[in-house]
Scaffold this motif. Sequence first.
Motif: not given
Length: 699
Positions: A162-167, A196-205
């Motif tokens: 999540q930190d990676l996605s936010i950054m 380790e990623y879920q859908a929301q993190g994948i889309a954000s990345l």
Amino acid sequence: MRAAVRLGKRRSVLEFISSCAEELMGCLGSTEVQRLDISLAEISQAAWTLAKLDVREKNWLLQLAQTCLPKLRDGYYNKCQKTSHAARDISRLAWAFAALSFKHMEFIHVSGSTSMKNLHDLMPRDLANFAWAFAKLTVVHAPWLAALQHQIPGRVKEFSTQDLSIMAWSLAALVVAGNAVAFCAVVKQATQRMSEYQAQGIASLAWSAAKALLSSCVWEPLQKVISLRAAHVMIEFSPQGITNIAWAYATCQMHGYGSMEFFEAFLPEVQPKLCGFPIRNLSSLAWSLAAVNFSYRDQLLQKELLATLACHATIKAGQMEPQDMANITWAFAVLRVHDSHFLDVLTEASRKQLERFKADEASIFVWSLARLAASGTYVLEVAMRSLTASGLSAVELANVIWALAAIHASPGQLPSSLRDAVILSLPCFNCQNLSAIMWAAAVLVWQCRCGELFYDLAAVAQTKIVEFNNQSLANLAWSCAKLQEPNPSAGLWDALLQEAFRRLPNFAAQHLSSIAWAIAVADQVPRAVQDAAAHRLLLSAVAEKAAAKTTEFGAQGLTNLVWAFATVGEIHHDVLSASCQAASSSLCDFELQNISNFAWALAALSTAAQQKGTLSAISIEMELRACSFNAEAATHVELWEFTRSAVGVVWALGSAAHTTRSLVRALRATMHSAGQVLDRETGALLPCAALHFQCDLEP
């Protein structure tokens, strides 16, 4: 206050928080505030609570900011026993203000300057949240970002997914030069931990990577692991997640390094979920669908999905904003999907908001309406709105001019301000603007209505000819050729030929095909006798360069290239053989008109005997298209396009004695169905053509 957020329901919590906040703000506003010694931790907790409850009381937020500023200036770090706690408090306060869209510039700069020397004290989440706050408020604090660049590469392994996605989102949204090293470090770490990623993190990345326009060497490994992981969590994607990932792949594909495999597998999973999409997600998804270059086979699914999208958008038409209308209409126009009911609903909805359209939205909307053959009267009304909108750019002005040409606007309908708008902007136009405007002027054929304007444009363009980039130069050649008028552009055409010859070694495939097409068209006008030698010389040079690049040409480029040589009657065997070989293996990507033009060129060059393999491929492809063509579901435009292209292909194959019985049967059945549809809905026009068609098809 913070505990209350975690307990009761929102209404009771809000009442409790309101009473607490009033008491706290009373304290903050008192003259005894220094004596009360309210800590920064307490202030950050109060702001966090307001943010979680989305309480946007500006006076409260202003008092919080003004109370913490003296503490930040008074060496708050030095007084804290644990500087990590101080850094965390500032980070959380910045996050809360950003979450509430409260932009207090003094606090932003003071907090950034105070904390940047101690970024190493921040936990990864607080570091990411601080960066997110700057990005959310669109504030570029250069010294703070410079300090961040040094922190990320060495600490990226400490970050959670999540930190990676936010950054990643924050760095992409800021779009600051120098972010590349930090951003690539974040993306590479995310790539290694994609499982380790879920859908929301994948889309954000995915969105962040596309927004930052990463180089292909970074994007390609990322998209591979995204594709594999997304397949396992497809059911978890929200409408916003689907929209983000579609936009990401479309954007990267437009820049030449996006993979189509995942996008094509993604489409069937999207369709059942469209009913739950908000209108903004529907419009964004429509844009993404139209921006991607699908193969002909996948275009069927692409258009089917867009038709389903239109059904849901029709129900929600009253919720559309101008941007939504522009995006959806543009998608339908680009894909040539004609849904008359949806267009009527969209037109009616847009009438109520026409004054709210910005210049870019209005110009896209009017271009799209014109391409979809909407009411000429309404297109003219939207065009007038576009011209009165502030900030109309050269490209947007070109869109409006094209729309006026598409509806065959009469001289009396052209606004008097149109030429003035272009003339006033002439000193500000760069070469790309000039190219776009001249292209639009050529489409409108202003030599009959406003020839003086083209004189002015041509004179300016001639003085800047060496400044045009290759694409603008190719567009300029198209414009001059399209006008087929020797006088306004004579000097410009001569200068253009010389510049094109000089740049030929650096031309990409699409530039070569555009130049070849322009020469072939210009060769047909009366003045061409004077230019014949120059035309042949340049065309021969184009043939030599194009022969080595045929695998780089798209369907339209290959067609234009072969058509050009056929039109001037020049046979260059190397480029012709290479073009036929490339076309034979990619006919599934050709539009019907391209197939027809390519077949015509082979017949016109009398090279059919040497290109039997290509003609066989064309015959097989045309038969497949005929068998899969659904006349009942097709629009009138699609019926006429199919008819016209089929006649052209059959003529070419017949000239080469290459018509097959199976092709005859398939086309005869399809033409009969098409004739019945048009006969029933528009009158007995096509059956007459079908009778002639059947005579030509007799084996």
